[in-house]
Motif scaffolding. Structure first.
Motif, PDB file in Angstrom:
ATOM      1  N   LEU A 193     -21.309  -6.349   8.014  1.00  0.00           N
ATOM      2  CA  LEU A 193     -19.973  -6.638   7.511  1.00  0.00           C
ATOM      3  C   LEU A 193     -19.908  -6.111   6.089  1.00  0.00           C
ATOM      4  CD1 LEU A 193     -17.202  -8.072   7.696  1.00  0.00           C
ATOM      5  CD2 LEU A 193     -18.357 -10.158   6.932  1.00  0.00           C
ATOM      6  N   ARG A 194     -19.014  -5.153   5.856  1.00  0.00           N
ATOM      7  CA  ARG A 194     -18.835  -4.565   4.524  1.00  0.00           C
ATOM      8  C   ARG A 194     -17.445  -4.931   4.023  1.00  0.00           C
ATOM      9  NH1 ARG A 194     -21.851  -0.429   7.080  1.00  0.00           N
ATOM     10  NH2 ARG A 194     -23.780  -0.038   5.951  1.00  0.00           N
ATOM     11  N   LEU A 195     -17.407  -5.450   2.815  1.00  0.00           N
ATOM     12  CA  LEU A 195     -16.154  -5.852   2.192  1.00  0.00           C
ATOM     13  C   LEU A 195     -15.979  -5.056   0.907  1.00  0.00           C
ATOM     14  CD1 LEU A 195     -16.871  -9.666   2.514  1.00  0.00           C
ATOM     15  CD2 LEU A 195     -15.503  -8.300   4.075  1.00  0.00           C
ATOM     16  N   THR A 196     -14.884  -4.338   0.800  1.00  0.00           N
ATOM     17  CA  THR A 196     -14.570  -3.596  -0.417  1.00  0.00           C
ATOM     18  C   THR A 196     -13.132  -3.896  -0.806  1.00  0.00           C
ATOM     19  OG1 THR A 196     -13.709  -1.627   0.703  1.00  0.00           O
ATOM     20  CG2 THR A 196     -16.101  -1.701   0.317  1.00  0.00           C
ATOM     21  N   ARG A 197     -12.735  -3.426  -1.956  1.00  0.00           N
ATOM     22  CA  ARG A 197     -11.340  -3.609  -2.379  1.00  0.00           C
ATOM     23  C   ARG A 197     -10.376  -2.963  -1.385  1.00  0.00           C
ATOM     24  NH1 ARG A 197     -10.488  -7.054  -6.036  1.00  0.00           N
ATOM     25  NH2 ARG A 197     -11.903  -7.139  -7.777  1.00  0.00           N
ATOM     26  N   ALA A 198     -10.811  -1.882  -0.750  1.00  0.00           N
ATOM     27  CA  ALA A 198      -9.934  -1.131   0.142  1.00  0.00           C
ATOM     28  C   ALA A 198      -9.817  -1.742   1.531  1.00  0.00           C
ATOM     29  CB  ALA A 198     -10.427   0.315   0.270  1.00  0.00           C
ATOM     30  N   ARG A 199     -10.919  -2.304   2.056  1.00  0.00           N
ATOM     31  CA  ARG A 199     -10.866  -2.777   3.435  1.00  0.00           C
ATOM     32  C   ARG A 199     -12.067  -3.629   3.805  1.00  0.00           C
ATOM     33  NH1 ARG A 199     -11.369   3.025   5.205  1.00  0.00           N
ATOM     34  NH2 ARG A 199     -13.562   3.468   4.924  1.00  0.00           N
ATOM     35  N   ILE A 200     -11.988  -4.146   5.014  1.00  0.00           N
ATOM     36  CA  ILE A 200     -13.051  -4.914   5.656  1.00  0.00           C
ATOM     37  C   ILE A 200     -13.515  -4.065   6.830  1.00  0.00           C
ATOM     38  CG2 ILE A 200     -13.599  -7.022   6.923  1.00  0.00           C
ATOM     39  CD1 ILE A 200     -10.983  -8.148   5.459  1.00  0.00           C
TER      40      ILE A 200
END
Length: 162
Positions: free
Chosen positions: A67-74
């Motif tokens: 699971l990667r969470l960034t400002r742009a998306r999940i």
């Protein structure tokens, strides 16, 4: 949050496909990654789901997924997926906007955050673990109340065996 909710979220994240009910997938991400009381409280006050977004964080999931969470998306990657599963932060906001968040749940989040902020020992000392647990319980109670129904899942998970 009971262990069954945590297990449900991990199962959803580990088995999700492109056909997975999008609100249910967003709920599983929310209860897994945004379970502290400050998360639903901040959303409730601002109605800005991008406030959940970290610069970058990641965590491993069952079934070899990430699971990667960034400002742009999940994004959920790897495992047996042919392409990543992607969500927007607004998907998490939509889950919280389903009409099930009560004033009492928000009040519990507020009280937990106040206890966290005002703890006499700073971020340690006697009682700190209880404060952290209270923040988790309050935030996770909001996500638990917002769990969307997935008709196919209900048939599978709640089937009676005679």
């Amino acid at each position: 949050m009971t262990s069954s909710h945590r297990a449900d979220a991990h199962t959803i994240l580990a088995t999700a496909t492109l056909a997975t009910h999008r609100p249910l997938l967003a709920w599983a991400v929310g209860i897994t990654a945004c379970g502290h009381a400050i998360d639903p409280l901040t959303y409730w006050r601002t109605r800005d789901a991008s406030r959940f977004a970290p610069d970058y964080t990641g965590r491993t999931l069952p079934a070899g997924r990430m699971l990667r969470l960034t400002r742009a998306r999940i994004e959920i990657t790897d495992g047996g997926l042919h392409q990543p599963l992607r969500l927007a932060w607004t998907d998490l906001g939509n889950v919280l906007d389903n009409g099930r968040v009560t004033d009492e749940l928000i009040w519990r989040c507020e009280q937990a955050v106040i206890a966290w902020r005002d703890h006499p020992g700073g971020f340690r000392g006697a009682g700190w673990n209880d404060v952290v647990d209270g923040c988790s319980r309050a935030g996770e109670a909001v996500w638990t109340a917002c769990r969307p129904a997935d008709p196919g899942e209900q048939l599978d998970l709640f089937a009676l065996t005679i």
